[in-house]
Design an enzyme around this catalytic site. Structure first.
Site, mmCIF file in Angstrom:
data_model
loop_
_atom_site.group_PDB
_atom_site.id
_atom_site.type_symbol
_atom_site.label_atom_id
_atom_site.label_comp_id
_atom_site.label_asym_id
_atom_site.label_seq_id
_atom_site.Cartn_x
_atom_site.Cartn_y
_atom_site.Cartn_z
ATOM 1 N N GLY A 174 0.703 -1.375 0.161
ATOM 2 C CA GLY A 174 0.025 -0.035 -0.415
ATOM 3 C C GLY A 174 0.729 0.846 0.490
ATOM 4 N N THR A 198 1.212 3.296 1.798
ATOM 5 C CA THR A 198 2.035 4.499 3.418
ATOM 6 C C THR A 198 2.854 3.382 3.753
ATOM 7 O OG1 THR A 198 0.095 4.558 4.290
ATOM 8 C CG2 THR A 198 1.733 5.067 6.037
ATOM 9 N N ASP A 222 3.169 -2.266 8.146
ATOM 10 C CA ASP A 222 2.585 -2.269 7.072
ATOM 11 C C ASP A 222 1.567 -1.050 7.201
ATOM 12 O OD1 ASP A 222 1.194 -3.305 5.106
ATOM 13 O OD2 ASP A 222 0.729 -5.166 5.608
ATOM 14 N N GLY A 223 0.733 -1.033 6.348
ATOM 15 C CA GLY A 223 -0.234 -0.139 6.607
ATOM 16 C C GLY A 223 -1.527 -0.735 6.797
ATOM 17 N N THR A 224 -2.488 0.318 6.860
ATOM 18 C CA THR A 224 -3.553 0.003 7.638
ATOM 19 C C THR A 224 -4.775 0.333 7.173
ATOM 20 O OG1 THR A 224 -4.983 -1.129 9.572
ATOM 21 C CG2 THR A 224 -4.072 0.866 9.715
ATOM 22 N N ASP A 225 -6.432 0.145 7.124
ATOM 23 C CA ASP A 225 -7.571 0.804 6.228
ATOM 24 C C ASP A 225 -8.124 1.746 6.979
ATOM 25 O OD1 ASP A 225 -7.159 0.730 3.145
ATOM 26 O OD2 ASP A 225 -7.603 -1.590 4.047
ATOM 27 N N GLY A 257 -6.466 -4.350 3.465
ATOM 28 C CA GLY A 257 -6.874 -5.382 2.359
ATOM 29 C C GLY A 257 -7.451 -4.368 1.553
ATOM 30 N N GLU A 290 -0.579 -10.552 3.297
ATOM 31 C CA GLU A 290 -0.566 -9.406 4.798
ATOM 32 C C GLU A 290 -0.783 -10.233 5.848
ATOM 33 O OE1 GLU A 290 -1.045 -5.259 3.384
ATOM 34 O OE2 GLU A 290 -2.667 -6.476 3.768
HETATM 35 C C1 5RP Z 1 -3.698 -3.427 2.000
HETATM 36 C C2 5RP Z 1 -3.871 -3.238 2.673
HETATM 37 C C3 5RP Z 1 -3.239 -1.898 3.441
HETATM 38 O O1 5RP Z 1 -2.116 -1.572 3.924
HETATM 39 C C4 5RP Z 1 -4.331 -1.053 3.573
HETATM 40 O O2 5RP Z 1 -4.653 -1.029 2.023
HETATM 41 C C5 5RP Z 1 -3.734 0.727 3.556
HETATM 42 O O3 5RP Z 1 -3.388 1.153 2.359
HETATM 43 P P1 5RP Z 1 -2.663 3.117 2.581
HETATM 44 O O4 5RP Z 1 -1.274 2.392 2.659
HETATM 45 O O5 5RP Z 1 -2.440 2.526 0.716
HETATM 46 O O6 5RP Z 1 -3.823 4.107 2.669
HETATM 47 O O7 5RP Z 1 -4.003 -3.912 4.116
HETATM 48 O O8 5RP Z 1 -3.800 -4.887 1.124
#
Ligand code: 5RP
Length: 230
Positions: free
Chosen positions: A29, A31, A83-86, A97, A105
């Site tokens: 993602g 981030t 990792d990033g997150t939503d 996701g 992930e």
């Molecule tokens: C990918 C993810 C990402 O970590 C999540 O969607 C966050 O993405 P971004 O940093 O672009 O907002 O879970 O499957």
């Protein structure tokens, strides 16, 4: 500060948790990409990490940036995943996701001693669910799986559209060759119960509720960077 600048601020703090020689899970993602860019500068300067990517996209980026890569089979125990997150709530429950990489992930995060999530403050929520919950499903029997998800959700008082994620050329396909159903249930007051119900559906490969997995969340906002810990 715009969202990208906030992501960079969170990524900088996350980088301070990475020690020389670490076996590192690398998220997917925008981030996670900011984190990768910073990590690449350090690696360029002689810092050593062994990276395990959580998607083909991240793997590709790591190769471009010169970050040494291993498969999870070569290195099945990791020190840390970034990792990033939503979405993230105050108890470090996550919805992930949005980028379609949730299965790898989750596997990589669960193989790590620690998972640190990085995000801008727009991702922090009181209760999960404003972001549609991604559910990775087998293409075989997809409609039956979709109905089973709706029934399981209904038992928990949840309802809403469960939409097959689309790409330009048809259904979006994950790195594992599965589809994603995005479930717009709205507020999810009992994420643990929903997780358990989804896990019991045979056609569900995995879902985007990450519960008791993250050890910390680094959240950047206009008033600075805060770290939430479990
Ligand atoms: C990918 C993810 C990402 O970590 C999540 O969607 C966050 O993405 P971004 O940093 O672009 O907002 O879970 O499957």
């Amino acid at each position: 500060m715009d969202a990208r600048a906030l992501k960079i601020e969170a990524a900088k703090v996350a980088l301070s948790y990475v020690e020389d020689g670490m076996r590192l899970g690398i998220g997917t993602g925008s981030t996670a990409e900011e984190f990768l860019n910073l990590l690449a500068e350090k690696v360029d300067g002689g810092f050593h990490v062994k990276g395990v990517p959580t998607s083909e996209k991240t793997a590709h980026l790591c190769v471009q940036l010169g970050i040494p890569l291993y498969s999870l089979d070569e290195m099945p125990e990791l020190d840390l995943t970034i990792d990033g997150t939503d979405e993230v709530d105050g108890d470090l429950r996550l919805i992930k996701g949005g980028g379609g990489a949730l299965l790898r992930e989750k596997i990589v995060a669960c193989a790590s001693s620690k998972m640190i999530v990085i995000a801008d403050e727009s991702k922090q929520v009181e209760t999960l669910g404003a972001f549609p919950l991604p559910v990775e499903a087998m293409p075989f029997g997809l409609e039956a799986t979709r109905m089973a998800i709706a029934k399981a959700a209904e038992k928990l008082g949840l309802s809403g559209e469960i939409a097959l994620r689309q790409d330009r050329d048809g259904p979006f396909e994950t790195d594992g060759g599965h589809y994603i159903l995005d479930a717009s249930f709205g507020r999810i007051p009992d994420a643990e119960a929903l997780s358990e119900s989804l896990n019991a559906i045979p056609g569900v490969v995995e879902h985007g509720l990450f519960l008791n997995i993250a050890s910390a969340a680094i959240i950047a906002g206009s008033s600075g960077v805060r770290t939430l810990t479990a």
